[in-house]
Design a protein around this motif. Structure first.
Motif, PDB file in Angstrom:
ATOM      1  N   GLN A 170     -11.695  54.072 -77.444  1.00 33.10           N
ATOM      2  CA  GLN A 170     -11.678  55.539 -77.492  1.00 33.10           C
ATOM      3  C   GLN A 170     -11.519  56.026 -78.941  1.00 33.10           C
ATOM      4  O   GLN A 170     -12.189  56.982 -79.360  1.00 33.10           O
ATOM      5  CB  GLN A 170     -10.544  56.099 -76.618  1.00 33.10           C
ATOM      6  N   CYS A 171     -10.657  55.356 -79.700  1.00 29.95           N
ATOM      7  CA  CYS A 171     -10.475  55.697 -81.111  1.00 29.95           C
ATOM      8  C   CYS A 171     -11.768  55.485 -81.889  1.00 29.95           C
ATOM      9  O   CYS A 171     -12.154  56.302 -82.736  1.00 29.95           O
ATOM     10  CB  CYS A 171      -9.347  54.883 -81.736  1.00 29.95           C
ATOM     11  N   ALA A 172     -12.482  54.410 -81.620  1.00 32.25           N
ATOM     12  CA  ALA A 172     -13.749  54.127 -82.304  1.00 32.25           C
ATOM     13  C   ALA A 172     -14.777  55.212 -81.983  1.00 32.25           C
ATOM     14  O   ALA A 172     -15.520  55.673 -82.866  1.00 32.25           O
ATOM     15  CB  ALA A 172     -14.271  52.743 -81.911  1.00 32.25           C
ATOM     16  N   LEU A 173     -14.827  55.631 -80.696  1.00 37.85           N
ATOM     17  CA  LEU A 173     -15.759  56.704 -80.307  1.00 37.85           C
ATOM     18  C   LEU A 173     -15.409  58.010 -81.022  1.00 37.85           C
ATOM     19  O   LEU A 173     -16.299  58.718 -81.506  1.00 37.85           O
ATOM     20  CB  LEU A 173     -15.727  56.903 -78.789  1.00 37.85           C
ATOM     21  N   LEU A 174     -14.110  58.304 -81.092  1.00 38.93           N
ATOM     22  CA  LEU A 174     -13.678  59.536 -81.774  1.00 38.93           C
ATOM     23  C   LEU A 174     -13.995  59.471 -83.269  1.00 38.93           C
ATOM     24  O   LEU A 174     -14.405  60.477 -83.868  1.00 38.93           O
ATOM     25  CB  LEU A 174     -12.189  59.779 -81.546  1.00 38.93           C
ATOM     26  N   GLU A 175     -13.817  58.295 -83.879  1.00 36.63           N
ATOM     27  CA  GLU A 175     -14.149  58.141 -85.299  1.00 36.63           C
ATOM     28  C   GLU A 175     -15.636  58.387 -85.531  1.00 36.63           C
ATOM     29  O   GLU A 175     -16.024  59.088 -86.472  1.00 36.63           O
ATOM     30  CB  GLU A 175     -13.766  56.745 -85.796  1.00 36.63           C
ATOM     31  N   ASP A 176     -16.491  57.813 -84.690  1.00 36.36           N
ATOM     32  CA  ASP A 176     -17.939  58.023 -84.812  1.00 36.36           C
ATOM     33  C   ASP A 176     -18.290  59.509 -84.652  1.00 36.36           C
ATOM     34  O   ASP A 176     -19.119  60.054 -85.394  1.00 36.36           O
ATOM     35  CB  ASP A 176     -18.698  57.209 -83.761  1.00 36.36           C
ATOM     36  N   GLU A 177     -17.646  60.146 -83.700  1.00 33.05           N
ATOM     37  CA  GLU A 177     -17.901  61.569 -83.473  1.00 33.05           C
ATOM     38  C   GLU A 177     -17.463  62.407 -84.675  1.00 33.05           C
ATOM     39  O   GLU A 177     -18.155  63.339 -85.089  1.00 33.05           O
ATOM     40  CB  GLU A 177     -17.161  62.029 -82.211  1.00 33.05           C
ATOM     41  N   LEU A 178     -16.307  62.038 -85.273  1.00 32.51           N
ATOM     42  CA  LEU A 178     -15.841  62.743 -86.471  1.00 32.51           C
ATOM     43  C   LEU A 178     -16.794  62.547 -87.647  1.00 32.51           C
ATOM     44  O   LEU A 178     -17.080  63.478 -88.403  1.00 32.51           O
ATOM     45  CB  LEU A 178     -14.433  62.284 -86.855  1.00 32.51           C
ATOM     46  N   ILE A 179     -17.306  61.331 -87.812  1.00 35.03           N
ATOM     47  CA  ILE A 179     -18.257  61.055 -88.898  1.00 35.03           C
ATOM     48  C   ILE A 179     -19.523  61.885 -88.707  1.00 35.03           C
ATOM     49  O   ILE A 179     -20.038  62.492 -89.652  1.00 35.03           O
ATOM     50  CB  ILE A 179     -18.564  59.536 -88.968  1.00 35.03           C
ATOM     51  N   GLN A 180     -20.022  61.946 -87.473  1.00 40.02           N
ATOM     52  CA  GLN A 180     -21.213  62.754 -87.188  1.00 40.02           C
ATOM     53  C   GLN A 180     -20.934  64.242 -87.424  1.00 40.02           C
ATOM     54  O   GLN A 180     -21.761  64.967 -87.982  1.00 40.02           O
ATOM     55  CB  GLN A 180     -21.677  62.536 -85.749  1.00 40.02           C
ATOM     56  N   THR A 181     -19.745  64.673 -87.023  1.00 44.29           N
ATOM     57  CA  THR A 181     -19.379  66.081 -87.208  1.00 44.29           C
ATOM     58  C   THR A 181     -19.279  66.420 -88.691  1.00 44.29           C
ATOM     59  O   THR A 181     -19.739  67.484 -89.129  1.00 44.29           O
ATOM     60  CB  THR A 181     -18.055  66.385 -86.494  1.00 44.29           C
TER      61      THR A 181
END
Length: 119
Positions: free
Chosen positions: A23-34
Motif C-alpha cells: 500500500q505504501c509503494a502504491l501511495l508513493e507511485d501515486e505521489l510521484i505521478q501527482t
C-alpha cells in the motif's frame, strides 16, 4: 488432524506487513505521478500567464493604434468636408460663370442685331 492451522501462508497470501508495504509503494507511485502532473500544470500556468501578458501588451498596442487612426480618420473627415464645401463653392462659381457667359453671348447677339441695319 489439526484444524487450527495458520492459513496466512497458504497460496501466497501476504502478511499484514507486506500488505502495508505494498500500500505504501502504491501511495508513493501515486505521489510521484501527482508531483509530475503538478509540475506540468505549473509550467502550463506559467505559459498561460506569459501568453496573457503578451496578449495584454498586444491589446494595449492595438487600442493605441486604434485611437490614433480614429483621430486621423476624424481629421481626414474634417478636411474632406472642408474640401467638399470648397468644391461646392467652385461649382456654384462655374455655374454662375456659364450663366454669365451665355447671357453675355445673348446680349452680344442683341447688340450686334441693333447695330446692323435690318435689310
Amino acid at each position: 488432524m489439526s484444524i487450527d492451522l495458520d492459513t496466512e501462508e497458504w497460496l501466497g497470501c501476504p502478511t499484514p506487513l507486506e500488505m502495508y508495504q505494498h500500500q505504501c509503494a502504491l501511495l508513493e507511485d501515486e505521489l510521484i505521478q501527482t508531483e509530475s502532473m503538478l509540475r506540468k500544470a505549473r509550467a502550463n500556468v506559467a505559459g498561460l500567464v506569459q501568453m496573457n501578458d503578451l496578449l495584454a501588451t498586444g491589446k494595449t498596442t492595438a487600442e493605441a493604434k486604434l485611437r490614433y487612426f480614429e483621430a486621423e480618420l476624424s481629421r481626414t473627415n474634417v478636411e474632406s468636408s472642408e474640401m467638399a464645401k470648397e468644391i461646392m463653392g467652385l461649382k456654384m462659381i462655374a455655374s454662375q460663370n456659364e450663366h454669365l457667359l451665355r447671357e453675355n453671348q445673348r446680349l452680344l447677339v442683341e447688340l450686334t442685331n441693333l447695330k446692323e441695319p435690318s435689310t
